[in-house]
Design an enzyme around this catalytic site. Sequence first.
Site, PDB file in Angstrom:
ATOM      1  N   GLY A  16      45.922  43.364  29.205  1.00 33.23           N
ATOM      2  CA  GLY A  16      44.623  43.365  28.540  1.00 33.23           C
ATOM      3  C   GLY A  16      44.130  42.005  28.086  1.00 33.23           C
TER       4      GLY A  16
ATOM      5  N   VAL B 164      40.455  45.039  34.093  1.00 29.29           N
ATOM      6  CA  VAL B 164      41.845  45.349  33.804  1.00 29.29           C
ATOM      7  C   VAL B 164      42.749  44.217  34.284  1.00 29.29           C
ATOM      8  CG1 VAL B 164      42.194  46.623  35.973  1.00 29.29           C
ATOM      9  CG2 VAL B 164      43.649  47.139  34.001  1.00 29.29           C
ATOM     10  N   CYS B 165      43.850  44.029  33.567  1.00 28.01           N
ATOM     11  CA  CYS B 165      44.937  43.140  33.997  1.00 28.01           C
ATOM     12  C   CYS B 165      46.242  43.842  33.618  1.00 28.01           C
ATOM     13  CB  CYS B 165      44.800  41.756  33.358  1.00 28.01           C
ATOM     14  SG  CYS B 165      45.013  41.741  31.567  1.00 28.01           S
ATOM     15  N   ARG B 166      47.293  43.124  33.475  1.00 33.75           N
ATOM     16  CA  ARG B 166      48.583  43.743  33.144  1.00 33.75           C
ATOM     17  C   ARG B 166      48.603  44.278  31.715  1.00 33.75           C
ATOM     18  NH1 ARG B 166      53.492  43.176  31.025  1.00 33.75           N
ATOM     19  NH2 ARG B 166      53.326  41.100  30.182  1.00 33.75           N
TER      20      ARG B 166
ATOM     21  N   LEU C 256      47.064  47.606  32.534  1.00 29.47           N
ATOM     22  CA  LEU C 256      47.783  48.522  33.422  1.00 29.47           C
ATOM     23  C   LEU C 256      48.986  49.139  32.711  1.00 29.47           C
ATOM     24  CD1 LEU C 256      48.010  49.727  36.290  1.00 29.47           C
ATOM     25  CD2 LEU C 256      49.390  47.737  36.887  1.00 29.47           C
TER      26      LEU C 256
END
Length: 110
Positions: free
Chosen positions: A73, A69-71, A98
């Site tokens: 995708g 996961v990141c902010r 996220l």
Amino acid sequence: MLTRLFGPRVPELTPHEAHERLQAGALLIDVREPDEWRAARIPGARLIPLDELPQRVGELDRNREIILVCRSGNRSASATAYLQRAGFTKVRNLAGGLIAWARAGLPVVR
């Protein structure tokens, strides 16, 4: 042709699919930077910033499902592709990151 240019498609999960997999024991790796992590994160996520992933890949269990996961995708899609190239077969990207997780009403630590 596109597969030759960009590699295989990165497998993705929706936020609700990811939540179910996490409940079943999948590992969540957050590839954002430490300041982003401190601002908000998914409960139970482990921080391994994207630029540290090559040096820290040995910390990951190849036999366990891993969700990245990141902010939004994008970085986590790159991390997923990297782990696939490194021989990991049970890796998935959290589609929308996220942002999508929070919009789905799933828990976030702030």
